[in-house]
Design a protein around this motif. Structure first.
Motif, PDB file in Angstrom:
ATOM      1  N   ARG A  15      28.713  40.408  32.887  1.00 16.54           N
ATOM      2  CA  ARG A  15      29.216  41.278  33.950  1.00 16.54           C
ATOM      3  C   ARG A  15      29.644  40.492  35.190  1.00 16.54           C
ATOM      4  O   ARG A  15      30.415  40.979  35.985  1.00 16.54           O
ATOM      5  N   ARG A  16      29.081  39.297  35.386  1.00 21.37           N
ATOM      6  CA  ARG A  16      29.339  38.526  36.602  1.00 21.37           C
ATOM      7  C   ARG A  16      30.071  37.232  36.239  1.00 21.37           C
ATOM      8  O   ARG A  16      29.586  36.452  35.437  1.00 21.37           O
ATOM      9  N   LEU A  38      38.872  41.943  37.668  1.00 19.94           N
ATOM     10  CA  LEU A  38      38.478  42.903  38.713  1.00 19.94           C
ATOM     11  C   LEU A  38      38.774  44.335  38.270  1.00 19.94           C
ATOM     12  O   LEU A  38      37.932  45.224  38.399  1.00 19.94           O
ATOM     13  N   GLY A  41      36.415  45.865  35.879  1.00 21.44           N
ATOM     14  CA  GLY A  41      35.079  46.218  36.373  1.00 21.44           C
ATOM     15  C   GLY A  41      34.079  45.082  36.445  1.00 21.44           C
ATOM     16  O   GLY A  41      32.896  45.309  36.714  1.00 21.44           O
ATOM     17  N   TYR A  42      34.515  43.850  36.235  1.00 27.58           N
ATOM     18  CA  TYR A  42      33.602  42.719  36.343  1.00 27.58           C
ATOM     19  C   TYR A  42      33.321  42.409  37.815  1.00 27.58           C
ATOM     20  O   TYR A  42      34.157  42.647  38.673  1.00 27.58           O
ATOM     21  N   GLU A  43      32.148  41.888  38.074  1.00 30.96           N
ATOM     22  CA  GLU A  43      31.812  41.410  39.412  1.00 30.96           C
ATOM     23  C   GLU A  43      32.274  39.958  39.484  1.00 30.96           C
ATOM     24  O   GLU A  43      31.837  39.121  38.693  1.00 30.96           O
ATOM     25  N   ILE A  44      33.169  39.682  40.411  1.00 30.87           N
ATOM     26  CA  ILE A  44      33.822  38.373  40.508  1.00 30.87           C
ATOM     27  C   ILE A  44      33.384  37.658  41.777  1.00 30.87           C
ATOM     28  O   ILE A  44      33.268  38.265  42.838  1.00 30.87           O
ATOM     29  N   MET A  45      33.166  36.345  41.662  1.00 26.64           N
ATOM     30  CA  MET A  45      32.968  35.497  42.832  1.00 26.64           C
ATOM     31  C   MET A  45      34.031  34.410  42.771  1.00 26.64           C
ATOM     32  O   MET A  45      33.974  33.512  41.922  1.00 26.64           O
ATOM     33  N   LEU A  57      38.092  39.333  48.386  1.00 30.70           N
ATOM     34  CA  LEU A  57      36.689  38.929  48.273  1.00 30.70           C
ATOM     35  C   LEU A  57      36.471  37.623  49.023  1.00 30.70           C
ATOM     36  O   LEU A  57      37.338  36.754  49.037  1.00 30.70           O
ATOM     37  N   PHE A  71      24.481  34.842  43.816  1.00 37.23           N
ATOM     38  CA  PHE A  71      25.383  35.162  42.706  1.00 37.23           C
ATOM     39  C   PHE A  71      25.044  34.269  41.525  1.00 37.23           C
ATOM     40  O   PHE A  71      25.230  33.057  41.574  1.00 37.23           O
ATOM     41  N   PRO A  73      26.210  33.760  37.923  1.00 32.93           N
ATOM     42  CA  PRO A  73      27.255  34.182  36.977  1.00 32.93           C
ATOM     43  C   PRO A  73      26.779  34.132  35.523  1.00 32.93           C
ATOM     44  O   PRO A  73      25.980  33.290  35.143  1.00 32.93           O
TER      45      PRO A  73
END
Length: 80
Positions: A15-16, A38, A41-45, A57, A71, A73
């Protein structure tokens, strides 16, 4: 075959995602992949040593900063 199934299962649970080399230059491969993830629905850094923001972001400036930022990943995607 076993390796493919394990990889498929691992990717399905992820997910990350940290994106090293993130930039929002239109038409670039990293732009396409980042926006796709994005929208999916993924959480992106985003990670970039100079840029402050990508895709709206706040960027980490180094992969070493990810833990400081809380975070962790599941996947690290590298663009150069």
């Amino acid at each position: 075959m076993l390796f493919e199934n394990q990889m498929r299962n691992m990717l399905a649970r992820a997910r990350r995602i940290a994106i090293i080399g993130a930039k929002d230059k239109l038409g670039s491969p990293v732009e396409h992949v980042g926006r796709y993830l994005l929208n999916a629905g993924y959480e992106i850094m985003p990670v970039h040593p100079v840029r402050r923001q990508t895709w709206g972001l706040t960027n980490a400036h180094s992969i070493l900063e990810l833990a400081e930022l809380g975070f962790e990943p599941d996947i690290v995607c590298l663009f150069r």
